[in-house]
Motif scaffolding. Sequence first.
Motif, PDB file in Angstrom:
ATOM      1  N   PRO A  59       3.239  -9.037   4.475  1.00 42.58           N
ATOM      2  CA  PRO A  59       3.506 -10.445   3.897  1.00 42.58           C
ATOM      3  C   PRO A  59       2.042 -11.321   3.373  1.00 42.58           C
ATOM      4  N   CYS A  60       1.161 -10.932   3.969  1.00 47.01           N
ATOM      5  CA  CYS A  60      -0.091 -11.551   3.411  1.00 47.01           C
ATOM      6  C   CYS A  60      -1.261 -10.278   3.489  1.00 47.01           C
ATOM      7  N   LEU A  61      -2.234 -10.541   2.623  1.00 51.92           N
ATOM      8  CA  LEU A  61      -3.492  -9.739   2.486  1.00 51.92           C
ATOM      9  C   LEU A  61      -4.316  -9.854   3.953  1.00 51.92           C
ATOM     10  N   GLY A  62      -4.799  -8.692   4.382  1.00 56.56           N
ATOM     11  CA  GLY A  62      -5.695  -9.019   5.459  1.00 56.56           C
ATOM     12  C   GLY A  62      -4.891  -8.923   6.621  1.00 56.56           C
ATOM     13  N   GLY A  63      -3.545  -8.986   6.850  1.00 57.20           N
ATOM     14  CA  GLY A  63      -2.797  -9.153   8.122  1.00 57.20           C
ATOM     15  C   GLY A  63      -2.750  -7.862   8.926  1.00 57.20           C
ATOM     16  N   SER A  64      -2.059  -8.160  10.059  1.00 56.57           N
ATOM     17  CA  SER A  64      -1.843  -6.953  10.886  1.00 56.57           C
ATOM     18  C   SER A  64      -0.470  -6.629  10.997  1.00 56.57           C
ATOM     19  N   GLN A  65       0.374  -7.354  10.348  1.00 53.27           N
ATOM     20  CA  GLN A  65       1.772  -7.109  10.439  1.00 53.27           C
ATOM     21  C   GLN A  65       2.448  -6.588   8.945  1.00 53.27           C
ATOM     22  N   GLY A  66       3.657  -6.320   8.949  1.00 56.03           N
ATOM     23  CA  GLY A  66       4.167  -5.657   7.866  1.00 56.03           C
ATOM     24  C   GLY A  66       5.415  -4.729   7.895  1.00 56.03           C
ATOM     25  N   ASN A  67       5.985  -4.183   6.921  1.00 57.76           N
ATOM     26  CA  ASN A  67       6.920  -3.215   7.080  1.00 57.76           C
ATOM     27  C   ASN A  67       6.479  -2.029   6.540  1.00 57.76           C
ATOM     28  N   LEU A  68       6.635  -0.839   7.199  1.00 58.29           N
ATOM     29  CA  LEU A  68       6.384   0.421   6.752  1.00 58.29           C
ATOM     30  C   LEU A  68       7.782   1.222   6.513  1.00 58.29           C
ATOM     31  N   ILE A  69       7.963   1.588   5.170  1.00 61.28           N
ATOM     32  CA  ILE A  69       9.132   2.242   4.850  1.00 61.28           C
ATOM     33  C   ILE A  69       9.132   3.827   4.423  1.00 61.28           C
ATOM     34  N   PHE A  70       9.810   4.486   4.916  1.00 56.14           N
ATOM     35  CA  PHE A  70       9.619   5.881   4.227  1.00 56.14           C
ATOM     36  C   PHE A  70      10.671   6.164   3.145  1.00 56.14           C
ATOM     37  N   GLY A  71      10.317   6.960   2.228  1.00 64.66           N
ATOM     38  CA  GLY A  71      11.307   7.515   1.124  1.00 64.66           C
ATOM     39  C   GLY A  71      11.720   8.785   2.194  1.00 64.66           C
TER      40      GLY A  71
ATOM     41  N   THR B 135       0.946  -1.291   0.051  1.00 69.17           N
ATOM     42  CA  THR B 135      -0.113   0.058   0.055  1.00 69.17           C
ATOM     43  C   THR B 135       0.840   1.253   0.170  1.00 69.17           C
ATOM     44  N   LEU B 136       0.760   2.208  -0.830  1.00 68.22           N
ATOM     45  CA  LEU B 136       1.391   3.294  -0.902  1.00 68.22           C
ATOM     46  C   LEU B 136       0.728   4.635  -0.424  1.00 68.22           C
ATOM     47  N   PHE B 137       1.386   5.199   0.524  1.00 74.62           N
ATOM     48  CA  PHE B 137       0.950   6.549   1.054  1.00 74.62           C
ATOM     49  C   PHE B 137       1.815   7.716   0.718  1.00 74.62           C
ATOM     50  N   TRP B 138       0.915   8.895   0.425  1.00 77.80           N
ATOM     51  CA  TRP B 138       1.672  10.060   0.532  1.00 77.80           C
ATOM     52  C   TRP B 138       1.309  11.064   1.718  1.00 77.80           C
ATOM     53  N   TYR B 139       2.347  11.658   2.236  1.00 77.44           N
ATOM     54  CA  TYR B 139       2.261  12.499   3.106  1.00 77.44           C
ATOM     55  C   TYR B 139       2.838  14.012   2.690  1.00 77.44           C
ATOM     56  N   VAL B 140       2.376  14.886   3.395  1.00 78.38           N
ATOM     57  CA  VAL B 140       2.830  16.123   3.279  1.00 78.38           C
ATOM     58  C   VAL B 140       3.269  16.959   4.371  1.00 78.38           C
ATOM     59  N   GLU B 141       4.354  17.695   4.513  1.00 79.70           N
ATOM     60  CA  GLU B 141       4.715  18.133   5.691  1.00 79.70           C
ATOM     61  C   GLU B 141       4.871  19.544   5.296  1.00 79.70           C
ATOM     62  N   TYR B 142       4.152  20.389   5.946  1.00 77.88           N
ATOM     63  CA  TYR B 142       4.249  22.008   5.892  1.00 77.88           C
ATOM     64  C   TYR B 142       5.011  22.407   7.152  1.00 77.88           C
TER      65      TYR B 142
ATOM     66  N   CYS C 159       6.794   9.767   0.509  1.00 81.11           N
ATOM     67  CA  CYS C 159       6.091   8.530   0.094  1.00 81.11           C
ATOM     68  C   CYS C 159       6.415   7.390   0.946  1.00 81.11           C
ATOM     69  N   LEU C 160       5.287   6.873   1.507  1.00 75.28           N
ATOM     70  CA  LEU C 160       5.460   5.727   2.461  1.00 75.28           C
ATOM     71  C   LEU C 160       4.995   4.373   2.002  1.00 75.28           C
ATOM     72  N   LEU C 161       5.815   3.289   2.020  1.00 75.93           N
ATOM     73  CA  LEU C 161       5.239   1.950   1.524  1.00 75.93           C
ATOM     74  C   LEU C 161       4.967   1.251   2.586  1.00 75.93           C
ATOM     75  N   GLY C 162       3.747   0.628   2.896  1.00 81.26           N
ATOM     76  CA  GLY C 162       3.280  -0.268   3.597  1.00 81.26           C
ATOM     77  C   GLY C 162       3.224  -1.538   2.723  1.00 81.26           C
ATOM     78  N   ASP C 163       4.170  -2.551   3.311  1.00 82.04           N
ATOM     79  CA  ASP C 163       4.341  -3.936   2.529  1.00 82.04           C
ATOM     80  C   ASP C 163       3.766  -5.043   3.593  1.00 82.04           C
TER      81      ASP C 163
END
Lengths: 111, 114
Positions: free
Chosen positions: A90-102, A31-38, A84-88
């Motif tokens: 390992p399986c759909l619908g789970g509650s775990q994973g990696n969150l990686i910022f650009g 899942t890809l997220f975009w955040y803005v920081e003012y 940009c933040l990547l939420g990755d």
Amino acid sequence: SNSVKQTGQITVSEGASVTMNCTYTSTGYPTLFWYVEYPSKPLQLLQRETMENSKNFGGGNIKDKNSPIVKYSVQVSDSAVYYCLLGDQPCLGGSQGNLIFGKGTKLSVKP
Amino acid sequence: DVKVTQSSRYLVKRTGEKVFLECVQDMDHENMFWYRQDPGLGLRLIYFSYDVKMKEKGDIPEGYSVSREKKERFSLILESASTNQTSMYLCASTTTKGFNYGYTFGSGTRLTVV
């Protein structure tokens, strides 16, 4: 392994359209997220692209895919850092994973 | 409408001091995170917690520890502050009911160690 890459800095004139790229590599279901920081404000969520939105089912081994954000007719007030933040997962619908910022793209809009 | 609150906006501490950064969220989120933000390096994960009394190291845990005694509160501790820990510190939380919902961030604490 997972990774996220962003362009460091973009400078445009007011009224222009600007595309900010986010190139990611995913080993699961992204899942890809975009955040803005003012300045002096908390990071704010701009948009989210899930597997369903992108019609990219199957998961796994996505390499160097670009998921850009486009801003039209930008104003000086759009000057900010866009992350940009990547939420990755390992399986759909789970509650775990990696969150990686650009490292963020600094957008400067000149009047 | 404040959801993630960091206790201090600015802090100045001396080298060697023990420093506590506090973060409270009112959204009943299970997951809480501490990041530091530095120019050119973006956001780097220090520690995170999936539940009360649980903690996991992030990418740069050295020189830091954390405490999560209550669900809503996640504390970052600098056992002996050093000048290279001068930075902006961001707290964030997210729910496990939908990992793909993203973070809610606090306003940040700018720490200067002199």
